[in-house]
Design a protein around this motif. Structure first.
Motif, PDB file in Angstrom:
ATOM      1  N   VAL A  49      29.552  41.598  49.991  1.00  0.00           N
ATOM      2  CA  VAL A  49      30.328  41.913  51.195  1.00  0.00           C
ATOM      3  C   VAL A  49      31.700  42.432  50.776  1.00  0.00           C
ATOM      4  CG1 VAL A  49      31.271  41.025  53.350  1.00  0.00           C
ATOM      5  CG2 VAL A  49      29.099  40.135  52.482  1.00  0.00           C
ATOM      6  N   LEU A  50      31.973  43.697  51.132  1.00  0.00           N
ATOM      7  CA  LEU A  50      33.217  44.363  50.738  1.00  0.00           C
ATOM      8  C   LEU A  50      33.970  44.920  51.945  1.00  0.00           C
ATOM      9  CD1 LEU A  50      31.734  46.193  47.650  1.00  0.00           C
ATOM     10  CD2 LEU A  50      33.676  44.620  47.543  1.00  0.00           C
ATOM     11  N   SER A  51      33.689  44.413  53.110  1.00  0.00           N
ATOM     12  CA  SER A  51      34.336  44.920  54.321  1.00  0.00           C
ATOM     13  C   SER A  51      35.837  44.645  54.304  1.00  0.00           C
ATOM     14  CB  SER A  51      33.704  44.278  55.558  1.00  0.00           C
ATOM     15  OG  SER A  51      33.730  42.865  55.446  1.00  0.00           O
ATOM     16  N   ASN A  52      36.582  45.502  55.004  1.00  0.00           N
ATOM     17  CA  ASN A  52      38.035  45.344  55.134  1.00  0.00           C
ATOM     18  C   ASN A  52      38.748  45.307  53.787  1.00  0.00           C
ATOM     19  OD1 ASN A  52      36.896  43.765  57.764  1.00  0.00           O
ATOM     20  ND2 ASN A  52      38.860  44.746  58.207  1.00  0.00           N
ATOM     21  N   ASN A  53      38.481  46.327  52.975  1.00  0.00           N
ATOM     22  CA  ASN A  53      39.211  46.510  51.731  1.00  0.00           C
ATOM     23  C   ASN A  53      39.839  47.902  51.741  1.00  0.00           C
ATOM     24  OD1 ASN A  53      39.058  44.286  49.487  1.00  0.00           O
ATOM     25  ND2 ASN A  53      37.089  44.188  50.544  1.00  0.00           N
ATOM     26  N   LEU A  81      29.594  32.814  45.602  1.00  0.00           N
ATOM     27  CA  LEU A  81      31.054  32.828  45.486  1.00  0.00           C
ATOM     28  C   LEU A  81      31.667  33.538  46.685  1.00  0.00           C
ATOM     29  CD1 LEU A  81      33.748  32.470  43.920  1.00  0.00           C
ATOM     30  CD2 LEU A  81      33.230  34.629  42.749  1.00  0.00           C
ATOM     31  N   ASP A  82      32.634  32.879  47.315  1.00  0.00           N
ATOM     32  CA  ASP A  82      33.383  33.490  48.419  1.00  0.00           C
ATOM     33  C   ASP A  82      34.856  33.537  48.033  1.00  0.00           C
ATOM     34  OD1 ASP A  82      34.533  34.371  50.755  1.00  0.00           O
ATOM     35  OD2 ASP A  82      33.433  32.999  52.065  1.00  0.00           O
ATOM     36  N   MET A  83      35.372  34.773  47.876  1.00  0.00           N
ATOM     37  CA  MET A  83      36.798  34.978  47.635  1.00  0.00           C
ATOM     38  C   MET A  83      37.374  35.906  48.695  1.00  0.00           C
ATOM     39  SD  MET A  83      37.478  34.860  43.552  1.00  0.00           S
ATOM     40  CE  MET A  83      39.213  34.545  43.923  1.00  0.00           C
ATOM     41  N   GLY A  84      36.795  35.841  49.877  1.00  0.00           N
ATOM     42  CA  GLY A  84      37.291  36.644  50.981  1.00  0.00           C
ATOM     43  C   GLY A  84      38.682  36.216  51.412  1.00  0.00           C
ATOM     44  N   LEU A  99      33.692  39.297  49.316  1.00  0.00           N
ATOM     45  CA  LEU A  99      35.007  39.813  48.922  1.00  0.00           C
ATOM     46  C   LEU A  99      35.715  40.481  50.100  1.00  0.00           C
ATOM     47  CD1 LEU A  99      33.965  41.386  45.495  1.00  0.00           C
ATOM     48  CD2 LEU A  99      35.279  39.281  45.825  1.00  0.00           C
ATOM     49  N   GLN A 100      35.320  40.130  51.308  1.00  0.00           N
ATOM     50  CA  GLN A 100      35.887  40.754  52.494  1.00  0.00           C
ATOM     51  C   GLN A 100      37.378  40.442  52.643  1.00  0.00           C
ATOM     52  OE1 GLN A 100      33.935  38.144  52.434  1.00  0.00           O
ATOM     53  NE2 GLN A 100      34.889  36.567  53.697  1.00  0.00           N
ATOM     54  N   ARG A 101      38.074  41.340  53.316  1.00  0.00           N
ATOM     55  CA  ARG A 101      39.495  41.157  53.639  1.00  0.00           C
ATOM     56  C   ARG A 101      40.362  40.918  52.402  1.00  0.00           C
ATOM     57  NH1 ARG A 101      40.097  41.064  59.023  1.00  0.00           N
ATOM     58  NH2 ARG A 101      38.254  40.587  60.293  1.00  0.00           N
ATOM     59  N   ASN A 102      40.250  41.843  51.459  1.00  0.00           N
ATOM     60  CA  ASN A 102      41.141  41.873  50.310  1.00  0.00           C
ATOM     61  C   ASN A 102      41.793  43.254  50.252  1.00  0.00           C
ATOM     62  OD1 ASN A 102      41.096  39.327  48.487  1.00  0.00           O
ATOM     63  ND2 ASN A 102      38.949  39.572  49.076  1.00  0.00           N
TER      64      ASN A 102
END
Length: 334
Positions: A251-255, A204-207, A229-232
């Motif tokens: 992936v949780l980068s840029n949150n 699943l990609d919800m970036g 989940l990046q960029r949220n």
């Protein structure tokens, strides 16, 4: 006086004759014009069909219609003569809409219409019961019809970079074979309940959406192994995330995460994680490594960084557990 009456009657008779002739002439001209237009349409259809046939290829035993970087704003009805097609790959052709007759292509396995200007998915899409892949990324779609849930064979669905999709119909949870879902670069504010209830979902990609919080029921996705989940705008993670035993990539980068929850130590299958560019409270420096691969992984604020952060936070007494349910928690069931 009688001569005037006769003269007027004669004029009217002549006028009536000419009106009939003019009317008949106009009708004949109209029929001729319609006939000419019909001939033009037939000719255009034949030309289009010839051009389409030239674009049909066969790869790995699959009959494919492949068009790229040509102008095809609409698809002609003559395409129906190619009903044996199993795959459409139509990229960058300026396509404005998916034809209403799409449901008649019962042999379709892959429908790839990415990088066009499509704004709507027709309800007839639900007739494609053999369809395994639907790729509509980089279009202008705003809503997804519930009829898509009738595509019982669907395994891969990509709706990335449509920029305006904010929800999915609950019925999509009936896609029992769907394993791959890309919803990145849209305007979702939470993970839709339909997604949480997809039983076979693995990727699943919800970036690049507008997620602020993850639902406590995220653990329902037990088969998920990759989650982007990046960029949220996520500020915290629910405790239930540690119950996602098959999750190996996160992936949780840029949150907007300020802490890494202690419960994530329990995620023993996690092989790749990225916390880069989050306003974490603690500054953690890992000792240098002679292994290049390990060094690259560290630069991504990966698994070793996560464990070290949790340990440092525990020692500093500044650590908080994963978020617990509150009245403001997101209810995944809507």
């Amino acid at each position: 006086m009688s001569e005037n009456v006769v003269s007027t009657g004669a004029v009217n008779a002549v006028k009536e004759v000419w009106e009939k002739r003019i009317k008949k002439l106009n009708e004949d001209l109209k029929r001729e014009k319609e006939f000419q237009q019909k001939l033009v349409r037939i000719w255009e259809e034949r030309v289009s069909l010839t051009k389409l046939r030239e674009k049909v290829t066969k790869e790995d035993g699959r009959v494919i219609l492949k068009i790229e970087k040509e102008e095809w704003k609409t698809l002609p009805s003559s395409l129906l003569k190619l009903s044996q097609l199993q795959e459409w790959q139509l990229h960058r052709i300026g396509l404005l809409k998916i034809p209403e007759f799409i449901g008649r292509f019962q042999n379709l396995i892959v429908l790839d219409l990415s990088r066009n200007t499509i704004s709507e998915i027709p309800r007839g899409i639900g007739l494609l019961t053999r369809l395994q892949e639907l790729i509509l990324s980089y279009n202008r779609i705003k809503t997804v019809p519930m009829e898509l849930s009738y595509c019982a064979s669907l395994e891969k669905l990509e709706l990335a970079v449509n920029r305006d999709i904010s929800d999915l119909p609950q019925e999509l949870s009936n896609l029992l074979k769907l394993t791959h879902l890309d919803l990145s670069m849209n305007v979702f504010t939470t993970i839709p309940p339909a997604v949480l209830n997809m039983p076979a979902l693995e990727w699943l990609d919800m970036g690049s959406n507008r997620l602020e919080q993850l639902p406590d029921t995220i653990e329902r996705m037990q088969n998920l192994h990759t989650l982007w989940l990046q960029r949220n705008e996520i500020t915290c993670l629910p405790e239930t995330i540690s119950s996602m035993k098959n999750l190996s990539t996160l992936v949780l980068s840029n949150n907007k995460l300020q802490d890494i929850p202690e419960c994530m130590e329990e995620m023993t299958n996690l092989r790749f994680v990225n916390f880069r560019d989050n306003p974490l409270k603690l500054e953690v420096t890992l000792p240098p490594s002679e292994n290049i691969d390990e060094e690259e992984e560290r630069e991504l604020f990966g698994v070793q960084f996560m464990h070290t952060y949790i340990q440092e936070s525990r020692r500093a007494g500044a650590h908080v557990n994963c978020s617990t349910p509150s009245p403001n928690s997101i209810d995944a069931d809507g």
